[in-house]
Design a protein around this motif. Structure first.
Motif, mmCIF file in Angstrom:
data_model
loop_
_atom_site.group_PDB
_atom_site.id
_atom_site.type_symbol
_atom_site.label_atom_id
_atom_site.label_comp_id
_atom_site.label_asym_id
_atom_site.label_seq_id
_atom_site.Cartn_x
_atom_site.Cartn_y
_atom_site.Cartn_z
ATOM 1 N N SER A 13 20.324 47.316 37.606
ATOM 2 C CA SER A 13 20.719 47.766 38.943
ATOM 3 C C SER A 13 19.682 48.712 39.530
ATOM 4 O O SER A 13 19.375 48.652 40.730
ATOM 5 C CB SER A 13 22.090 48.448 38.878
ATOM 6 N N ALA A 14 19.138 49.577 38.697
ATOM 7 C CA ALA A 14 18.070 50.475 39.163
ATOM 8 C C ALA A 14 16.823 49.681 39.539
ATOM 9 O O ALA A 14 16.131 50.022 40.512
ATOM 10 C CB ALA A 14 17.758 51.514 38.089
ATOM 11 N N TRP A 66 18.396 56.804 35.743
ATOM 12 C CA TRP A 66 18.170 55.362 35.866
ATOM 13 C C TRP A 66 17.062 55.056 36.863
ATOM 14 O O TRP A 66 16.183 54.228 36.600
ATOM 15 C CB TRP A 66 19.475 54.655 36.234
ATOM 16 N N LEU A 67 17.080 55.701 38.007
ATOM 17 C CA LEU A 67 15.989 55.505 38.966
ATOM 18 C C LEU A 67 14.726 56.237 38.529
ATOM 19 O O LEU A 67 13.620 55.831 38.893
ATOM 20 C CB LEU A 67 16.419 55.949 40.358
ATOM 21 N N GLU A 70 20.375 49.611 34.039
ATOM 22 C CA GLU A 70 18.924 49.576 34.206
ATOM 23 C C GLU A 70 18.511 48.465 35.164
ATOM 24 O O GLU A 70 17.618 48.652 36.005
ATOM 25 C CB GLU A 70 18.263 49.389 32.845
ATOM 26 N N VAL A 118 23.786 54.457 39.357
ATOM 27 C CA VAL A 118 22.416 54.620 39.862
ATOM 28 C C VAL A 118 22.369 55.621 41.011
ATOM 29 O O VAL A 118 21.331 56.258 41.244
ATOM 30 C CB VAL A 118 21.792 53.274 40.281
ATOM 31 N N ASN A 176 28.225 50.190 38.441
ATOM 32 C CA ASN A 176 26.760 50.172 38.419
ATOM 33 C C ASN A 176 26.196 50.956 39.597
ATOM 34 O O ASN A 176 25.241 51.725 39.457
ATOM 35 C CB ASN A 176 26.247 48.739 38.483
#
Length: 283
Positions: A103-104, A145-146, A101, A139, A135
């Motif tokens: 990383s997004a 996630w995005l 999350e 994403v 990661n």
């Protein structure tokens, strides 16, 4: 795995990788929490058309500091690439999926703000080494996630994985087991299970000498999965590197180990901009 197994090695390669004609912007918040910070390295004179790479480091999701990777930011910026080097939350503070999350969130921040630093949001790439490559893959490949940031992987021109673990069940690494709640780990945690026809182009790199993350199962396996869905993928192996020195070879003193920086440079500059920039409903 900590880079070069100690801070002294990191300090040396950072010190010996010149900043050159680049600028750095330190400790920018992409979220409200202490580890949600990023640094930006940009080529001097970046005018809004430069490609952008968001870099996520490794460390078994347990350790790592963005300041240890100044050499990555400087190396890529010296090739005309605006580079974001980001921290993310680590175990035991968090477990999967919190670091994904984060990383997004880094990608969402970069998509929305990187033009202020001379980067082109239509030429956005995510890159990671080891756990950071996991990661990056998640994403890039798993839209949820995005989607939480009102975006989609369509914002990415491509993704770059260096020695990434993409298919690692059952988990044999003792350090990684609690991160993923082993033995109750779902197959949904594996990047290879999220490849689709819409996945962005990829550059996958590894070392045949890697004894930490199996390159045949992970890098070669991911490349096969992407190709099976018609996704453009470049697959390279740097035979003189190890798991750690694959990323360390971006540092000026270690570039003799292999053309890792050259391959990243070529992929980033030769990959066309993404024409569909993804949903963005943020106000």
């Amino acid at each position: 795995m900590p880079l070069l197994a100690g801070c002294s090695g990191v300090e040396v390669i950072n010190a010996l990788t010149p900043a050159g004609q680049t600028q750095a912007f330190d400790s920018i918040a992409y979220g409200e929490l202490p580890r949600q910070r990023l640094d930006i390295y940009r080529p001097q004179g970046a005018d809004g058309h430069a490609p952008v790479v968001v870099f996520l480091y490794g460390g078994t999701w347990r350790e790592g500091e963005r300041q240890d990777y100044r050499f990555v930011g400087r190396a890529l910026a010296s090739r005309g690439i605006v580079t974001v080097v980001a921290d993310y939350r680590l175990y035991p503070e968090v477990r999967y999926p919190d670091f994904v999350e984060d990383s997004a969130r880094v990608l969402a921040w970069s998509h929305r703000h990187i033009d202020q630093y001379g980067g082109d949001p239509h030429r956005l790439f995510v890159m990671g080494h080891s756990a950071g490559a996991y990661n990056a893959a998640m994403v890039a490949l798993d839209p949820r996630w995005l989607a939480a940031q009102s975006l989609s992987p369509d914002i990415l021109a491509g993704w770059i994985g260096l020695a990434g673990p993409y298919d690692f069940l059952p988990i044999t690494n003792e350090d990684a087991r609690p991160v993923f709640d082993w033995p109750h780990t779902s197959s949904d945690t594996q990047p290879i299970n999220h490849v689709s026809d819409r996945s962005p182009p990829a550059l996958l790199m590894a070392s045949h000498r890697d004894t930490t993350v199996n390159p045949i199962r992970n890098t070669a396996g991911m490349a096969r999965a992407l190709r099976a869905h018609g996704v453009a993928v470049t697959e390279d192996y740097a035979d003189r590197t190890s798991h750690v020195t694959l990323i360390a070879s971006l540092a000026w003193p270690l570039r003799w180990l292999g053309p890792v920086l050259d391959d990243i440079d070529t992929f980033v500059h030769d990959t066309p901009p993404r024409t569909n920039t993804g949903a963005d409903n943020a106000q």
